[in-house]
Design a protein around this motif. Structure first.
Motif, PDB file in Angstrom:
ATOM      1  N   GLU A   1       4.558   7.865  -8.970  1.00 48.36           N
ATOM      2  CA  GLU A   1       3.946   9.215  -9.180  1.00 48.36           C
ATOM      3  C   GLU A   1       2.940   9.573  -8.165  1.00 48.36           C
ATOM      4  N   GLY A   2       2.510   8.794  -7.306  1.00 52.19           N
ATOM      5  CA  GLY A   2       1.508   9.074  -6.350  1.00 52.19           C
ATOM      6  C   GLY A   2      -0.227   8.794  -6.879  1.00 52.19           C
ATOM      7  N   LYS A   3      -0.171   8.342  -8.258  1.00 51.23           N
ATOM      8  CA  LYS A   3      -1.512   7.951  -8.754  1.00 51.23           C
ATOM      9  C   LYS A   3      -1.751   6.419  -8.647  1.00 51.23           C
ATOM     10  N   CYS A   4      -1.629   5.983  -7.481  1.00 52.64           N
ATOM     11  CA  CYS A   4      -1.710   4.687  -7.297  1.00 52.64           C
ATOM     12  C   CYS A   4      -3.100   3.941  -7.283  1.00 52.64           C
ATOM     13  N   ASP A   5      -3.147   2.632  -7.797  1.00 54.99           N
ATOM     14  CA  ASP A   5      -4.380   2.146  -8.094  1.00 54.99           C
ATOM     15  C   ASP A   5      -4.489   1.433  -6.692  1.00 54.99           C
ATOM     16  N   PRO A   6      -5.663   1.347  -6.061  1.00 53.92           N
ATOM     17  CA  PRO A   6      -6.015   0.657  -4.810  1.00 53.92           C
ATOM     18  C   PRO A   6      -6.091  -0.905  -5.130  1.00 53.92           C
ATOM     19  N   THR A   7      -6.309  -1.149  -6.218  1.00 52.41           N
ATOM     20  CA  THR A   7      -6.304  -2.755  -6.565  1.00 52.41           C
ATOM     21  C   THR A   7      -4.896  -3.436  -6.583  1.00 52.41           C
ATOM     22  N   LEU A   8      -3.926  -2.413  -7.072  1.00 52.38           N
ATOM     23  CA  LEU A   8      -2.478  -2.981  -7.046  1.00 52.38           C
ATOM     24  C   LEU A   8      -1.990  -2.944  -5.795  1.00 52.38           C
ATOM     25  N   ASP A   9      -2.296  -1.757  -4.894  1.00 52.40           N
ATOM     26  CA  ASP A   9      -1.557  -1.500  -3.784  1.00 52.40           C
ATOM     27  C   ASP A   9      -2.644  -1.167  -2.494  1.00 52.40           C
ATOM     28  N   PRO A  10      -2.971  -2.172  -1.718  1.00 50.54           N
ATOM     29  CA  PRO A  10      -3.891  -1.872  -0.731  1.00 50.54           C
ATOM     30  C   PRO A  10      -3.570  -0.710   0.414  1.00 50.54           C
ATOM     31  N   ASN A  11      -2.471  -0.503   0.209  1.00 48.95           N
ATOM     32  CA  ASN A  11      -1.794   0.825   1.295  1.00 48.95           C
ATOM     33  C   ASN A  11      -2.234   2.238   0.733  1.00 48.95           C
ATOM     34  N   CYS A  12      -2.696   2.019  -0.665  1.00 47.53           N
ATOM     35  CA  CYS A  12      -2.757   3.359  -1.377  1.00 47.53           C
ATOM     36  C   CYS A  12      -3.603   4.237  -0.825  1.00 47.53           C
ATOM     37  N   ASN A  13      -3.286   5.665  -0.742  1.00 50.35           N
ATOM     38  CA  ASN A  13      -4.418   6.533   0.026  1.00 50.35           C
ATOM     39  C   ASN A  13      -4.871   7.514  -1.244  1.00 50.35           C
TER      40      ASN A  13
END
Length: 135
Positions: free
Chosen positions: A123-135
């Protein structure tokens, strides 16, 4: 005397047998006559004469798809099969049973939170700890 009776019955002008034979012949020969026409205008298939066309719609089945990667040769296929069979035999020699992981509590926690974390990423509400490419 029987021949004379049969002959006169069949050969009489208005006999039912004569009309039945005539109707059967007409019924068989008339439809068969419509199937004997020949035409050379449509003798060649269209695919041979025209070739593939780009119709602008997807997928275009007239154009063969390009391969994604080169195909295995027979030697490569044989080598891969031999490697897989060796691994299969090695696994069978170990007993082939699946052991439970040592840290089952961590796996249970992951199972509870994995779905929610994945939905956040989708949904675009990603967590930077799970996904380093998250913006």
């Amino acid at each position: 005397m029987t021949i004379d009776v049969g002959g006169t019955f069949f050969l009489r002008f208005g006999s039912i047998s004569r009309k039945a034979v005539l109707a059967a012949l007409v019924g068989v020969l008339l439809p068969a006559g419509g199937c004997t026409s020949t035409s050379t205008s449509n003798a060649t298939p269209t695919a041979v004469t025209e070739g593939p066309k780009d119709t602008g719609s997807y997928p275009n089945l007239n154009i063969p798809p390009q391969v994604a990667a080169k195909q295995f040769t027979k030697e490569e296929t044989a080598a891969n099969l031999a490697r897989l069979k060796a691994e299969q035999q090695a696994q069978a020699a170990k007993g082939g049973s699946v052991k439970a992981p040592a840290n089952s509590a961590a796996l249970k926690t992951l199972a509870k939170t994995h779905g929610d974390d994945t939905l956040k990423q989708i949904e675009g509400k990603c967590d930077p700890t799970l996904d380093p490419n998250c913006n």
